[in-house]
Design an enzyme around this catalytic site. Sequence first.
Site, PDB file in Angstrom:
ATOM      1  N   HIS A 458       0.829  -1.201   0.000  1.00 36.71           N
ATOM      2  CA  HIS A 458       0.000   0.000   0.000  1.00 36.71           C
ATOM      3  C   HIS A 458       0.869   1.260   0.000  1.00 36.71           C
ATOM      4  CE1 HIS A 458      -2.322   3.155   2.149  1.00 36.71           C
ATOM      5  NE2 HIS A 458      -3.234   2.783   1.246  1.00 36.71           N
ATOM      6  N   CYS A 833      -2.835  -2.077 -15.745  1.00 31.41           N
ATOM      7  CA  CYS A 833      -2.808  -0.991 -14.768  1.00 31.41           C
ATOM      8  C   CYS A 833      -2.090  -1.371 -13.487  1.00 31.41           C
ATOM      9  CB  CYS A 833      -4.222  -0.504 -14.465  1.00 31.41           C
ATOM     10  SG  CYS A 833      -5.234  -1.809 -13.781  1.00 31.41           S
TER      11      CYS A 833
END
Length: 892
Positions: A458, A833
């Site tokens: 993250h 992506c």
Amino acid sequence: MAKYVFMFDESKNPNTEEAQFVLGNKGAQLGEMTNAGLRVPYGFTISTQGCKEYYSLGKKWPKGLEPEIKRALKRLEKKMKKKLGDSKNPLFVSVRSGSYVSMPGMMDTVLNLGMNDKSVEAFAKLSKNPRAAYDSYRRFINMFADVVMGVAHSKFEEIIHAKKEEKGVKFDTDLTTEDLMEVVEGYKELVKAEKGISFPIDPIKQLEMGVNAVFESWNSPRAISYRRINNLRSDAGTAVNVQAMVFGNMGDDSGTGVSFTRNPATGEKEHYGEFLVNAQGEDVVAGIRTPHPIDYMKKTHPKMHAELVKIYEKLEKHYREVQDFEFTFERGHLYLLQTRSGKRTAHAAVKIAVDMANEKLITKEEAVLRVKPEQLDQLLHKQISSDAKKKANLLAKGLAASPGAAVGKIVFSAEKATEMVDLGEKVILVRMETSPEDIEGMHAAQGILTARGGKTSHAAVVARGMGKCCVAGCEEIVVSEEKNTMSIPKKEMVLREGDYISLDGGTGEVFEGSLALVEPSLSGDFGTLMKWADSYRKIGIRTNADTPHDSKVARGFGAEGIGLCRTEHMFFEGERIKAVREMIIARDETGRRKALDKLLPFQRSDFEGIFTEMDGLPVIIRLLDPPLHEFLPKEEGDMAALAQEMNLPLEKVKEISSSLHEFNPMLGHRGCRLGITYPEITEMQATAIFEAALNVKEKGIVPVPEIEIPLVGNVKEFTDQKKIIEAVAERLNVRGKIKYKIGTMFEVPRACVTAETIAKEVDFISFGTNDLTQTTLGFSRDDAGKFIQAYLEKGILETDPFQTIDQKGVGKLMIEGVNSARAVNPKMDIGICGEHGGDPASVEFCHRIGLSNVSCSPYRVPIARLAAAQAALKEKKAQKQGKKTKIGKKNK
Ligand code: PEP
Ligand code: MG
């Protein structure tokens, strides 16, 4: 009869592959330099054929070799106006090996061949430096006797060592001429004692023995092992290069230097480099004396300077590239010893490529291929100044997760980060690992440092999106969020809140203290190069952006749309998190809808902002993806606040929280599974997207929404969600007003394998290669950082699969997915992506399998543009050579 000896200027095309097998790599280079009109010390090459026949004749010279060598030596002597080992005007030569490929240090070399008692005296007189002459002589005897006659080097060392002891000095340089003369005598006696023969004084004999020694070194044990290890041909033989030695230490009309044809730091076309008068090459490198800049030569040695200026031109004209070269001038004659292409900074690389194309020295295509895409990172972000880095204390090294540099005071929580930034401080957020909750703190901080997590963790993903420096997975630090300390056990150091650290996100380094940073600068040349790149590239470049600000930055960098907008990143800001938590805690649909109604206006206005920034360009908006519990508070205090807000007992909130706990959240209740279990979430998000599109359209903006359903592996998951979205479109009467698409992400192997079925239902596909890598390799994205380094070190993996697509595994699934989908719908947009979209090697792969576009974080857009152009240009070149280039089926 075979020809064995070639003068340096004798071969027409010395640098072809074929010629290299005859002349060897070094002989070919010397030939090429000579042919280019560059004055290299003259010489000749004895071909590899000579070596091969030497062996086949039982270590004897083939007939014809001796007269050819003698003839070549005559020509060399004539050109240098000196005679080998002469007692008045001596020529000395080097005898070096050189096979078809360089085998560094594996074969033999002899320098200063031709020295004997008489020629050394002549050398002493000419150079007016008897000490240097005798130092060269004793080195020559040592080298020759060791390499050619097999007397161990250590025995020579003993003699010189004894002399130093006797004189009570520490270094060789402290010995006088007389001392060295005695050393020479000692060396000669040693040779006699060891070999029973005198050291050869006849220069021709020396040459003959030197050539044989080089031939023999082809089959030295280390050369044989090197060839075996590197899969090199054992039948190729070595060439032998005999080249005049030139001396920069022959007085004030001699000297030596190193120069670049252009400034390697700035790219300016100027004479960059330094020289020393009356010195040898080592003196410049050793840094004992301070050299002068090249321009100073104009005053001291104008003739040499004028020659050097011509050399700059010749070098660039011939090599069509910046050259880094070494030169020596000996009594008014200038020679080039070596040239190679010059290393340069990113800024210089861009400027040089553009300038050279404008000067018509290279084509625009070549200019685009000259700059390494990864290098652009240096231009787009702040960097730690190289001077500051040299003096800095390196505390630890982690993963280079997001480039750039950051300096600030350590803070250990997102709240503290925002609090201190509000007070005007610069901070670095140091965490064990980050969670979506930290988003505000990450935003406020200059940079982020985490002890755990890989390059797709993250922290890394978010930091890259923000263009913020991040070092992740820094296992050498221990973070205690309770004690507010960061310790580095290896260094026995403990740092506390408020202590300064500096990060280099491009290398993963963490330094103590506040280091000086240098600002990025984007020159006009950068824009020019990018424009040229765009004219060659075949695939589209989009960006991963979650906010209007990121969208704007990315568009500025040339993004042609959004390839991924992660809607959950919007959930954390300000008041929204409360509504999100309310939705999660709600135990029934009514409760959830109530909370979702609060979220709707936030989402709608975010989408309006993004559509506005991306006016006219496609925007892929992904529906909610992460497991819900990620949004819940973890601290007791925050839970209590939520309980109060929702009018629930604290115990109830805790109970719901723990009921949401998952053992494998990455494979748990996330992706389209959320929308399938809670359709009202999908409904709210679709409503926000369509309403935003209708609203901005009224203002004259052209919104192009592309709604994306994540983590689909079964076509029915997709159709379930699609129905909900279409129903919203119907309700809002969107059809005919807004051109929209509904597509999916391929993130699990099953999607790739069943692509044909899925392709019948979807309008577009985007490979989510972060998850696809995780699900294909079975490596957790968040935990792989712990063992990937070991895999790389052991050679089990060549590259980190979360950084560069694992072409043999994940890549195969992608090819299967593309081919099957295109079989159904040849014109379908298929993109990528995952973080790989900004990795040059992966971009090339995407080009080759025929993807329509790649999407990456805003700051990587220029890198992807350049990488895509290079992929297209390389393909064009390969096609010209008749090679197969496409792996998948071509788009459109
Ligand atoms: C992916 O999995 O590659 C992707 C882009 O989605 P995320 O990183 O948000 O899981
Ligand atoms: Mg994903």
